[in-house]
Design an enzyme around this catalytic site. Structure first.
Site, PDB file in Angstrom:
ATOM      1  N   GLU A  79       0.828  -1.206   0.000  1.00 56.94           N
ATOM      2  CA  GLU A  79       0.000   0.000   0.000  1.00 56.94           C
ATOM      3  C   GLU A  79       0.863   1.258   0.000  1.00 56.94           C
ATOM      4  O   GLU A  79       0.526   2.258  -0.651  1.00 56.94           O
ATOM      5  CB  GLU A  79      -0.940  -0.008   1.209  1.00 56.94           C
ATOM      6  CG  GLU A  79      -1.974  -1.120   1.192  1.00 56.94           C
ATOM      7  CD  GLU A  79      -2.849  -1.070  -0.047  1.00 56.94           C
ATOM      8  OE1 GLU A  79      -3.411   0.007  -0.330  1.00 56.94           O
ATOM      9  OE2 GLU A  79      -2.950  -2.097  -0.745  1.00 56.94           O
ATOM     10  N   TRP A  82       2.002   1.697  -3.537  1.00 57.92           N
ATOM     11  CA  TRP A  82       0.930   2.287  -4.359  1.00 57.92           C
ATOM     12  C   TRP A  82       0.906   3.802  -4.176  1.00 57.92           C
ATOM     13  O   TRP A  82       0.713   4.554  -5.145  1.00 57.92           O
ATOM     14  CB  TRP A  82      -0.433   1.700  -3.969  1.00 57.92           C
ATOM     15  CG  TRP A  82      -0.856   0.512  -4.770  1.00 57.92           C
ATOM     16  CD1 TRP A  82      -0.885  -0.789  -4.363  1.00 57.92           C
ATOM     17  CD2 TRP A  82      -1.324   0.506  -6.126  1.00 57.92           C
ATOM     18  NE1 TRP A  82      -1.337  -1.596  -5.373  1.00 57.92           N
ATOM     19  CE2 TRP A  82      -1.624  -0.835  -6.470  1.00 57.92           C
ATOM     20  CE3 TRP A  82      -1.523   1.498  -7.088  1.00 57.92           C
ATOM     21  CZ2 TRP A  82      -2.099  -1.201  -7.727  1.00 57.92           C
ATOM     22  CZ3 TRP A  82      -1.999   1.136  -8.348  1.00 57.92           C
ATOM     23  CH2 TRP A  82      -2.283  -0.195  -8.649  1.00 57.92           C
ATOM     24  N   TRP A 109     -20.631  11.471 -20.515  1.00 59.18           N
ATOM     25  CA  TRP A 109     -21.277  10.685 -19.460  1.00 59.18           C
ATOM     26  C   TRP A 109     -22.745  11.079 -19.330  1.00 59.18           C
ATOM     27  O   TRP A 109     -23.076  12.263 -19.403  1.00 59.18           O
ATOM     28  CB  TRP A 109     -20.566  10.923 -18.130  1.00 59.18           C
ATOM     29  CG  TRP A 109     -19.122  10.515 -18.109  1.00 59.18           C
ATOM     30  CD1 TRP A 109     -18.061  11.236 -18.559  1.00 59.18           C
ATOM     31  CD2 TRP A 109     -18.597   9.282 -17.626  1.00 59.18           C
ATOM     32  NE1 TRP A 109     -16.895  10.528 -18.387  1.00 59.18           N
ATOM     33  CE2 TRP A 109     -17.197   9.326 -17.814  1.00 59.18           C
ATOM     34  CE3 TRP A 109     -19.160   8.148 -17.041  1.00 59.18           C
ATOM     35  CZ2 TRP A 109     -16.351   8.284 -17.443  1.00 59.18           C
ATOM     36  CZ3 TRP A 109     -18.327   7.106 -16.678  1.00 59.18           C
ATOM     37  CH2 TRP A 109     -16.942   7.166 -16.875  1.00 59.18           C
ATOM     38  N   ASN A 155     -11.139   1.338   2.662  1.00 53.32           N
ATOM     39  CA  ASN A 155     -10.588   1.304   1.306  1.00 53.32           C
ATOM     40  C   ASN A 155     -11.339   0.357   0.384  1.00 53.32           C
ATOM     41  O   ASN A 155     -11.579   0.666  -0.784  1.00 53.32           O
ATOM     42  CB  ASN A 155      -9.106   0.926   1.335  1.00 53.32           C
ATOM     43  CG  ASN A 155      -8.463   1.063  -0.032  1.00 53.32           C
ATOM     44  OD1 ASN A 155      -8.472   2.133  -0.618  1.00 53.32           O
ATOM     45  ND2 ASN A 155      -7.934  -0.034  -0.567  1.00 53.32           N
ATOM     46  N   TRP A 200     -16.456  10.089 -13.360  1.00 51.06           N
ATOM     47  CA  TRP A 200     -15.635   9.814 -12.175  1.00 51.06           C
ATOM     48  C   TRP A 200     -15.214  11.087 -11.457  1.00 51.06           C
ATOM     49  O   TRP A 200     -14.996  11.076 -10.250  1.00 51.06           O
ATOM     50  CB  TRP A 200     -14.405   8.993 -12.554  1.00 51.06           C
ATOM     51  CG  TRP A 200     -13.466   9.659 -13.529  1.00 51.06           C
ATOM     52  CD1 TRP A 200     -13.494   9.547 -14.899  1.00 51.06           C
ATOM     53  CD2 TRP A 200     -12.378  10.529 -13.225  1.00 51.06           C
ATOM     54  NE1 TRP A 200     -12.495  10.304 -15.463  1.00 51.06           N
ATOM     55  CE2 TRP A 200     -11.779  10.910 -14.459  1.00 51.06           C
ATOM     56  CE3 TRP A 200     -11.835  11.023 -12.044  1.00 51.06           C
ATOM     57  CZ2 TRP A 200     -10.687  11.770 -14.537  1.00 51.06           C
ATOM     58  CZ3 TRP A 200     -10.728  11.875 -12.116  1.00 51.06           C
ATOM     59  CH2 TRP A 200     -10.173  12.244 -13.351  1.00 51.06           C
ATOM     60  N   TRP A 250      -9.853   6.826  -8.152  1.00 49.93           N
ATOM     61  CA  TRP A 250     -11.059   7.022  -8.961  1.00 49.93           C
ATOM     62  C   TRP A 250     -10.836   6.619 -10.412  1.00 49.93           C
ATOM     63  O   TRP A 250     -11.697   5.987 -11.038  1.00 49.93           O
ATOM     64  CB  TRP A 250     -11.536   8.475  -8.860  1.00 49.93           C
ATOM     65  CG  TRP A 250     -12.460   8.636  -7.700  1.00 49.93           C
ATOM     66  CD1 TRP A 250     -12.169   9.091  -6.450  1.00 49.93           C
ATOM     67  CD2 TRP A 250     -13.842   8.269  -7.684  1.00 49.93           C
ATOM     68  NE1 TRP A 250     -13.286   9.033  -5.646  1.00 49.93           N
ATOM     69  CE2 TRP A 250     -14.323   8.542  -6.379  1.00 49.93           C
ATOM     70  CE3 TRP A 250     -14.725   7.749  -8.623  1.00 49.93           C
ATOM     71  CZ2 TRP A 250     -15.648   8.293  -6.013  1.00 49.93           C
ATOM     72  CZ3 TRP A 250     -16.038   7.499  -8.265  1.00 49.93           C
ATOM     73  CH2 TRP A 250     -16.489   7.778  -6.960  1.00 49.93           C
TER      74      TRP A 250
END
Length: 467
Positions: A277, A280, A309, A344, A362, A385
């Site tokens: 993590e 990331w 969208w 998460n 998004w 996202w």
């Protein structure tokens, strides 16, 4: 006084490169001056939440006390926006004959523009890096470009740390000076007034002393096994502190290596899941560093930039309020709205639901999250996202659509999390709570809203839309 220390997104004295340099320049017992800008208008323009702003202010008050022990006084200056910050610094440097303004880098586009303007205006800005373990731009592929897939980045990042290590500066020692009166003044009259919204989160100093050691000792070994279950308190809870720079990521890795010395070559160990993590986080910060358009809410994958969208406002309102009719989604959104934080696993579930089931841009979700989260961080939020929406770097493929019912059955099997945030479903049997509409209709119960979309139909519509 010829050097000014500028605190930004690095509200700490522990492992702070700009502070370390500043202390070396001011020659021991000589008094020093630091500044922190409160720029509420700018913060709101960046969609910072009220709870995050309160969290920052509490840490600034704590920072002022810590700095006094280093013979540094912190001045809090209220400026509407970045341009006012530059104007203040320009005038201050001229007035006080400042030869150097010392600060730590911020990676976002507007912040970079402000720093470039400082230099253009003749402000002698010297910057360091405090927000990451391996310096941005050091982990590159064979062609000298940024990695666009996480796993190769992770391998290269681990190899770099094994070969080069990483800098860690420790915590500066207090100096013995007569500051008791000034300390009492800061104790009695905090520099900033706080609302109390973030009081459920302890200050970073307490986290370093209690929370981190306890997590490493008792929870990290089972982190990979338990982290996806929102009813369990199995995650570290460190993201708010990393988001405002109150805790150093290098300190976290240092302690981790002290406890697990072989972790950099043990990617199959249970404990590595947590280190993953942190990597990331490094990946997403590198992406923003290399691709500044991400700060402007552009799709990483350009082919999605022109997508139109549907953006149903009624659906978006229902999602924001936790009224979608999918209990796990609704409980997660209520957790966010009530606490300023979301587990998460649930962030992935609700993001997938918004972008795939409801076909809403998004960026609407990204903005709403930033406006609510105590740990709102542009790089991590944008990365997450765009991963969920399949528009980003190393994103999940567009045809992967999370089934919110199966996610609920798998990660909240007894409905403990759902019951906490949707008490109107508290009495339902475990097997019915994940999608209760047939059960409610059978028993003529109307205490929960209907599902706004059908999962199977929404999934097919999403696949057609993305194709």
């Amino acid at each position: 006084m010829s050097v000014l220390l500028w605190f930004r997104n690095d509200i700490r004295i522990h492992d702070n490169p700009a502070l370390d340099y500043f202390l070396a320049q001011k020659n021991g017992l000589l008094p020093g001056k630091a500044v922190f800008f409160v720029s509420e208008k700018q913060w709101l323009a960046h969609d910072w939440s009220a709870i995050k702003i309160d969290f920052i202010k509490r840490h600034v008050n704590a920072l002022a006390k810590q700095l006094l022990l280093l013979n540094i006084s912190l001045e809090v200056v209220h400026c509407d926006d970045f341009s006012e910050q530059v104007s203040f610094l320009q005038h201050y440097c001229q007035q006080h004959n400042i030869k150097e303004v010392v600060a730590n880098y911020e990676i976002e586009f507007n912040e970079n523009q402000r720093d470039q303007l400082c230099l253009a205006k003749g402000i002698p800005l010297r910057m360091f890096e405090s927000d990451i373990i391996v310096s941005k731009g050091k982990v590159l592929n064979k062609t000298g470009e940024m990695y666009k897939v996480f796993t190769p980045f992770k391998r290269a990042w681990l190899a770099y740390v094994r070969q080069h290590g990483f800098d860690y500066l420790g915590k500066p020692s207090a100096v013995k000076t007569e500051l008791l009166a000034e300390q009492k003044k800061v104790e009695l009259m905090p520099l900033l007034t706080c609302t109390g919204e973030s009081d459920a989160w302890p200050l970073a100093e307490q986290v370093e002393q209690q929370v981190i050691p306890e997590f490493y000792q008792n929870k990290v070994a089972s982190y990979g096994e338990k982290r996806d279950f929102p009813a369990l308190k199995a995650t570290s809870g460190l993201s708010p502190y990393l988001a405002i720079g109150a805790i150093s990521p290098r300190y976290l890795l240092l302690l981790f290596l002290q406890r697990f010395p072989d972790i950099l070559v043990a990617s199959d160990s249970p404990e590595f899941t947590w280190l993953n993590e942190l990597i990331w986080r490094e990946f997403y910060r590198n992406l923003v560093f290399h691709q500044q358009d991400l700060s402007k809410h552009q799709c990483f994958n350009p082919k999605y930039q022109t997508v139109i969208w549907p953006n149903n406002h009624g659906y978006f309102k229902a999602w924001c309020e936790g009224n979608t009719g999918y209990p796990l989604v609704d409980a997660a959104m209520r957790q966010l709205n009530q606490t300023g934080w979301m587990h998460n696993r649930l962030r992935m579930v609700v993001a997938s639901f918004l972008t795939k089931h409801l076909l809403i841009d998004w960026r609407w979700g990204e903005k709403y999250f930033m406006q609510q989260l105590i740990d709102g961080d542009l790089a991590a939020n944008n990365g997450g996202w765009q991963w969920a929406a399949s528009t980003g770097c190393d994103a999940q493929p567009y045809f992967r659509v999370f089934n919110p019912i199966r996610q609920s059955e798998r990660f909240d099997p007894k409905g403990q999390f759902i019951r906490k945030y949707i008490p109107e479903l508290a009495q339902l049997p475990d097997k019915e709570i994940h999608f209760p509409h047939a059960y409610l209709a059978k028993h003529n119960l109307k205490n929960y809203w209907p599902a706004i979309v059908d999962h199977k139909q929404a999934r097919l519509a999403a696949l057609d839309f993305y194709r």
